[in-house]
Write an enzyme that holds these catalytic residues in place. Sequence first.
Site, PDB file in Angstrom:
ATOM      1  N   GLY A  63       2.853   0.663  -5.001  1.00 10.62           N
ATOM      2  CA  GLY A  63       2.307   0.887  -6.333  1.00 10.62           C
ATOM      3  C   GLY A  63       2.575  -0.296  -7.239  1.00 10.62           C
ATOM      4  O   GLY A  63       3.349  -1.191  -6.910  1.00 10.62           O
TER       5      GLY A  63
ATOM      6  N   GLY B 111       3.509  -2.350 -11.036  1.00  9.39           N
ATOM      7  CA  GLY B 111       4.416  -2.276 -12.169  1.00  9.39           C
ATOM      8  C   GLY B 111       5.846  -2.679 -11.861  1.00  9.39           C
ATOM      9  O   GLY B 111       6.205  -3.062 -10.742  1.00  9.39           O
TER      10      GLY B 111
ATOM     11  N   CYS C 162       7.122  -0.815  -0.073  1.00 13.28           N
ATOM     12  CA  CYS C 162       6.741  -1.646  -1.215  1.00 13.28           C
ATOM     13  C   CYS C 162       7.432  -1.157  -2.495  1.00 13.28           C
ATOM     14  O   CYS C 162       8.623  -1.320  -2.649  1.00 13.28           O
ATOM     15  CB  CYS C 162       5.225  -1.698  -1.339  1.00 13.28           C
ATOM     16  SG  CYS C 162       4.633  -3.122  -2.293  1.00 13.28           S
ATOM     17  N   PHE C 163       6.701  -0.544  -3.425  1.00  7.87           N
ATOM     18  CA  PHE C 163       7.324  -0.004  -4.629  1.00  7.87           C
ATOM     19  C   PHE C 163       8.387   1.016  -4.258  1.00  7.87           C
ATOM     20  O   PHE C 163       9.444   1.091  -4.895  1.00  7.87           O
ATOM     21  CB  PHE C 163       6.245   0.639  -5.505  1.00  7.87           C
ATOM     22  CG  PHE C 163       6.643   0.830  -6.946  1.00  7.87           C
ATOM     23  CD1 PHE C 163       6.972  -0.250  -7.744  1.00  7.87           C
ATOM     24  CD2 PHE C 163       6.662   2.095  -7.517  1.00  7.87           C
ATOM     25  CE1 PHE C 163       7.330  -0.078  -9.078  1.00  7.87           C
ATOM     26  CE2 PHE C 163       7.004   2.286  -8.839  1.00  7.87           C
ATOM     27  CZ  PHE C 163       7.339   1.193  -9.634  1.00  7.87           C
TER      28      PHE C 163
ATOM     29  N   GLN D  70      11.606  -0.736  -3.554  1.00 13.88           N
ATOM     30  CA  GLN D  70      12.296  -1.133  -4.784  1.00 13.88           C
ATOM     31  C   GLN D  70      12.975   0.059  -5.445  1.00 13.88           C
ATOM     32  O   GLN D  70      14.093  -0.058  -5.969  1.00 13.88           O
ATOM     33  CB  GLN D  70      11.297  -1.786  -5.728  1.00 13.88           C
ATOM     34  CG  GLN D  70      10.693  -3.073  -5.185  1.00 13.88           C
ATOM     35  CD  GLN D  70       9.384  -3.437  -5.850  1.00 13.88           C
ATOM     36  OE1 GLN D  70       9.056  -2.940  -6.926  1.00 13.88           O
ATOM     37  NE2 GLN D  70       8.614  -4.309  -5.211  1.00 13.88           N
TER      38      GLN D  70
ATOM     39  N   ASN E  87       2.126  -7.157  -0.764  1.00 13.41           N
ATOM     40  CA  ASN E  87       1.582  -7.229  -2.114  1.00 13.41           C
ATOM     41  C   ASN E  87       2.668  -6.777  -3.068  1.00 13.41           C
ATOM     42  O   ASN E  87       2.766  -5.604  -3.404  1.00 13.41           O
ATOM     43  CB  ASN E  87       0.332  -6.363  -2.268  1.00 13.41           C
ATOM     44  CG  ASN E  87      -0.135  -6.306  -3.714  1.00 13.41           C
ATOM     45  OD1 ASN E  87       0.228  -7.148  -4.518  1.00 13.41           O
ATOM     46  ND2 ASN E  87      -0.918  -5.299  -4.049  1.00 13.41           N
TER      47      ASN E  87
ATOM     48  N   GLY F 130       5.357  -8.242  -6.528  1.00 13.76           N
ATOM     49  CA  GLY F 130       5.845  -9.284  -7.420  1.00 13.76           C
ATOM     50  C   GLY F 130       7.283  -9.068  -7.828  1.00 13.76           C
ATOM     51  O   GLY F 130       7.857  -9.910  -8.517  1.00 13.76           O
ATOM     52  N   PHE F 131       7.875  -7.928  -7.415  1.00 16.74           N
ATOM     53  CA  PHE F 131       9.283  -7.631  -7.694  1.00 16.74           C
ATOM     54  C   PHE F 131      10.011  -7.455  -6.370  1.00 16.74           C
ATOM     55  O   PHE F 131       9.396  -7.155  -5.347  1.00 16.74           O
ATOM     56  CB  PHE F 131       9.411  -6.365  -8.535  1.00 16.74           C
ATOM     57  CG  PHE F 131       8.893  -6.503  -9.943  1.00 16.74           C
ATOM     58  CD1 PHE F 131       9.738  -6.821 -10.992  1.00 16.74           C
ATOM     59  CD2 PHE F 131       7.544  -6.327 -10.215  1.00 16.74           C
ATOM     60  CE1 PHE F 131       9.255  -6.947 -12.281  1.00 16.74           C
ATOM     61  CE2 PHE F 131       7.041  -6.453 -11.498  1.00 16.74           C
ATOM     62  CZ  PHE F 131       7.899  -6.771 -12.537  1.00 16.74           C
TER      63      PHE F 131
ATOM     64  N   HIS G  88       3.697  -3.619   4.002  1.00 19.86           N
ATOM     65  CA  HIS G  88       2.741  -2.532   4.200  1.00 19.86           C
ATOM     66  C   HIS G  88       2.511  -2.285   5.695  1.00 19.86           C
ATOM     67  O   HIS G  88       1.656  -2.923   6.302  1.00 19.86           O
ATOM     68  CB  HIS G  88       1.407  -2.881   3.537  1.00 19.86           C
ATOM     69  CG  HIS G  88       1.462  -2.875   2.037  1.00 19.86           C
ATOM     70  ND1 HIS G  88       0.658  -2.064   1.266  1.00 19.86           N
ATOM     71  CD2 HIS G  88       2.231  -3.569   1.172  1.00 19.86           C
ATOM     72  CE1 HIS G  88       0.921  -2.279  -0.017  1.00 19.86           C
ATOM     73  NE2 HIS G  88       1.875  -3.184  -0.095  1.00 19.86           N
TER      74      HIS G  88
ATOM     75  N   GLU H 207       1.031   0.060   7.123  1.00 20.99           N
ATOM     76  CA  GLU H 207      -0.277   0.647   7.447  1.00 20.99           C
ATOM     77  C   GLU H 207      -1.303  -0.430   7.763  1.00 20.99           C
ATOM     78  O   GLU H 207      -2.371  -0.150   8.319  1.00 20.99           O
ATOM     79  CB  GLU H 207      -0.759   1.538   6.300  1.00 20.99           C
ATOM     80  CG  GLU H 207      -1.490   0.846   5.187  1.00 20.99           C
ATOM     81  CD  GLU H 207      -0.601  -0.066   4.365  1.00 20.99           C
ATOM     82  OE1 GLU H 207      -1.110  -1.065   3.829  1.00 20.99           O
ATOM     83  OE2 GLU H 207       0.609   0.216   4.264  1.00 20.99           O
TER      84      GLU H 207
END
Length: 398
Positions: A243, A245, A271-272, A275, A313, A315-316, A361, A363
């Site tokens: 996700g 943000g 991913c998100f 984090q 994908n 950025g954090f 990712h 998938e």
Amino acid sequence: MTLNPPTPSGLVREPAVLVLEDGRSFRGLSYGAVGEALGEAVFSTGMTGYQETLTDPSYHRQVIVMTAPHIGNTGVNDDDGESRRIWAAGFVVRDPALRSSNWRARRDLEDELRDQGIVGICHIDTRALTRHLRERGSMRVGVFSGAAAQRPESELLDVVTAAPRMEGAALAQEVSTTEAYVVPARGEKHFTVAALDLGIKEMTPQMMAERGIEVHVLPATSTLDDVLAVGEHGPDGVFFSNGPGDPATAEHEITLLRDVLSRRVPFFGICFGNQLLGRALGFGTYKLKYGHRGINQPVMDRATGKVEVTAHNHGFAVDAPLDAVSDTPFGRARVSHVCLNDDVVEGLECLDVPAYSVQYHPEAAAGPHDAAYLFDRFIELMQARRTHHQDEKIEEVH
């Protein structure tokens, strides 16, 4: 050769300009819708998979710069989208295809961009732009075409610098489903999973369904009661998706994850979700200079030494020690995967509760399939918990 050839639909492109927040600009021609787009400028290194990239909710409020020069060759089909719409704020390419050519294509990419109101720019030096972002870092950007491009660049720069930054942005609930839905298992059902949609891609629950998992996709605002209501006796496992943000803003989701870990329900995050597991364990997160985006990122599984080529994908990243086992509120945890390009944390593994996550990712939509085994690892965790509960019942009987 004309400097402004007609588009596949016969339209003549209009002047366009891309303005970065540090003042650098690139002039080209309109691509897709004509107007204005604002977001964070990021580059993706994938040579294929632009349809999956554009429809990945993780790109919400970002302007994607494609490093591959030729985009649109295979058009757009009805099967490869990863969500119900294009989420990217804008699109930047060097040489758009004059026409699509693929047996699965149903329409041209530019027509799809125009129909969904996605403003783009083409015929600029994307190599120079990518090098600039690598040196200076991801930054706010505006793409302006048509009448908007005729304004003085000083005014356009003011528009760009007034746009919100990605740091501090809470975006997961903006892209999440508003209603729960079920992706049924294919064939015999073995497990039931509650998947929190933080920007989930359609291929992810499909990968679980192929393994006999019934996936209940829940809104990002779901409570612990919502999660525990999944399945006849609660979920066999909980999944947190990718996700957009800043993970530091996701206090609701982090609190929910801590409750899941406290109940020792098997957890898998990507991913998100990786984090958020890091923050739930007490680690910090930070913004990368320009992030990892594309389908060719090398990651090493530290347990096996195997190198996987993976789709990224983000950025954090999680700030956790690479070479130590850390004590957390949920027992011991360690870094399980690491990026070979820059040593960024690419995975976490809990040693005392059934939980793990990766930053990439698995998938693989689009991308390589090296990491598909991670879904099998999730099944192993759920099976181990089920076996443990069955053994406990047998002991109670005796």
